[in-house]
Write a protein that holds these residues in place. Structure first.
Motif, mmCIF file in Angstrom:
data_model
loop_
_atom_site.group_PDB
_atom_site.id
_atom_site.type_symbol
_atom_site.label_atom_id
_atom_site.label_comp_id
_atom_site.label_asym_id
_atom_site.label_seq_id
_atom_site.Cartn_x
_atom_site.Cartn_y
_atom_site.Cartn_z
ATOM 1 N N ASN A 214 0.846 -1.190 0.000
ATOM 2 C CA ASN A 214 0.000 0.000 0.000
ATOM 3 C C ASN A 214 0.886 1.246 0.000
ATOM 4 O OD1 ASN A 214 0.115 1.290 2.924
ATOM 5 N ND2 ASN A 214 0.056 -0.940 3.192
ATOM 6 N N ASN B 181 -6.677 9.511 9.182
ATOM 7 C CA ASN B 181 -6.670 9.168 10.608
ATOM 8 C C ASN B 181 -5.495 8.280 10.997
ATOM 9 O OD1 ASN B 181 -9.140 10.569 11.077
ATOM 10 N ND2 ASN B 181 -10.277 8.791 10.282
ATOM 11 N N ASN B 182 -4.507 8.192 10.152
ATOM 12 C CA ASN B 182 -3.368 7.331 10.434
ATOM 13 C C ASN B 182 -2.555 7.903 11.609
ATOM 14 O OD1 ASN B 182 -0.450 6.364 10.081
ATOM 15 N ND2 ASN B 182 -1.540 5.063 8.635
ATOM 16 N N THR C 133 0.297 4.199 1.632
ATOM 17 C CA THR C 133 0.384 4.931 2.901
ATOM 18 C C THR C 133 1.637 4.555 3.671
ATOM 19 O OG1 THR C 133 -2.034 5.095 3.074
ATOM 20 C CG2 THR C 133 -0.756 5.411 5.085
ATOM 21 N N ASP C 134 1.830 3.253 3.889
ATOM 22 C CA ASP C 134 3.023 2.814 4.616
ATOM 23 C C ASP C 134 4.294 3.131 3.850
ATOM 24 O OD1 ASP C 134 1.711 1.840 6.841
ATOM 25 O OD2 ASP C 134 1.473 -0.174 6.033
ATOM 26 N N ALA D 66 0.819 10.664 2.881
ATOM 27 C CA ALA D 66 0.266 9.539 3.621
ATOM 28 C C ALA D 66 -1.061 9.926 4.278
ATOM 29 C CB ALA D 66 1.254 9.056 4.682
ATOM 30 N N LEU D 67 -1.122 11.142 4.834
ATOM 31 C CA LEU D 67 -2.356 11.605 5.481
ATOM 32 C C LEU D 67 -3.468 11.857 4.470
ATOM 33 C CD1 LEU D 67 -0.863 14.004 8.177
ATOM 34 C CD2 LEU D 67 -2.169 11.899 8.590
ATOM 35 N N LEU E 30 -4.004 10.015 1.927
ATOM 36 C CA LEU E 30 -4.546 8.689 1.661
ATOM 37 C C LEU E 30 -5.248 8.094 2.879
ATOM 38 C CD1 LEU E 30 -1.493 7.208 -0.300
ATOM 39 C CD2 LEU E 30 -3.698 7.895 -1.266
ATOM 40 N N SER E 31 -4.733 8.446 4.064
ATOM 41 C CA SER E 31 -5.283 7.884 5.301
ATOM 42 C C SER E 31 -5.289 8.967 6.377
ATOM 43 C CB SER E 31 -4.433 6.680 5.749
ATOM 44 O OG SER E 31 -4.943 6.087 6.909
#
Length: 282
Positions: A222, A256-257, A224-225, A250-251, A253-254
């Motif tokens: 993925n 609430n990561n 994000t990671d 990354a944020l 894409l996600s």
């Protein structure tokens, strides 16, 4: 997927022990570098010449069973195959015994056992590989380098060797050599995420960020990671602007990561104090 969180080469070595060895994860993860037992190991007994010895000539089977057996005769071939199988079984038994010693933390006896295998089976690369790891862990870089080279001359057949040697080259600062070795590891086992992560880290260290991101993504599955791993490397390089951009991607894409939010917070603290700190390992 865990983010890379290291500070400098020494910390990287600790991270990679658990990451690298498929065949001996217990040994590599449990023994810290500079282990006193490893430090007391005997000096490496390297051959006088680095040239790989010629294979020992197979026994003459001409009088097998008291009957003359011409070359190519099935009976003679059977004897040769039996001898080869016996030698392979003996080698595997010795290698397993040495690895058990290593797993139990008995580094000195493990070193002796591996050295004995290099004498009895001079064309096998595996014991040289294991010895290189022992001496690398003991921070004896001269011995580790010599042993890795001796193993390489014997044409290793597993990606784990190229991964370990590549990571070693990375840790001593030979980035181009490291990249080539890690590429070989990935080519030999393109399903192994550990090999891909190490290659991605190497590419990021070389500031080849786009290639590093693609390899991180391939390993993680993925984006994000992948962006977070890249951001961690950029953070350690004091490339704060690039690290911030990677975290923001990354944020996006996600949103609430938690890992991304924590890293962004660390970046903001570092920028405000102008004194970078390393994010706590997760």
């Amino acid at each position: 997927m865990r983010m890379i969180s290291t500070l400098g080469v020494c910390a990287l070595l600790l991270l990679t022990i658990a990451c690298r060895l498929e065949n001996n994860e217990t040994a590599d993860s449990s023994a810290a570098r500079g282990d006193a037992a490893a430090g007391e190991m005997n000096a490496v007994e390297t051959p006088e010449s680095t040239k790989t010895p010629e294979p020992t000539e197979a026994p003459n089977a001409g009088a097998w069973g008291g009957i003359e057996t011409p070359e190519g005769n099935p009976a003679a071939e059977g004897v040769e195959e039996s001898a080869e199988e016996s030698a392979e079984a003996s080698f595997q038994k010795g290698l397993e015994r040495a690895q058990k010693m290593e797993n139990s933390g008995n580094m000195e006896d493990a070193s002796r056992a591996y050295q004995l295998l290099t004498t009895d089976f001079p064309n096998r690369w595996e014991p040289y590989h294991r010895l290189a790891l022992l001496y690398e862990r003991a921070q004896d870089t001269d011995a580790a380098s010599a042993l890795y080279d001796l193993a390489l001359q014997r044409r290793p057949t597993e990606g784990s060797f190229f991964n370990d040697y590549g990571w070693y080259q990375l840790c001593v600062g030979n980035l181009e050599n490291a990249r080539n070795l890690l590429l070989n590891a990935v080519k030999m086992d393109d399903k192994n995420p550990k090999f891909k992560n190490n290659l991605a880290f190497c590419l990021a260290q070389m500031e080849r960020y786009e290639e590093a991101f693609l390899m991180f993504r391939d390993a993680a599955g993925n984006s994000t990671d992948a962006y977070l791993n890249l951001a961690q490397v950029q953070y350690l390089q004091n490339k704060h602007q690039q690290a911030r951009e990677s975290v923001q991607k990354a944020l996006t894409l996600s949103p609430n990561n938690e890992k991304a939010q924590e890293l962004l917070s660390e970046l903001e603290k570092s920028e405000s104090s102008n004194a970078p700190t390393v994010p706590e390992a997760k």
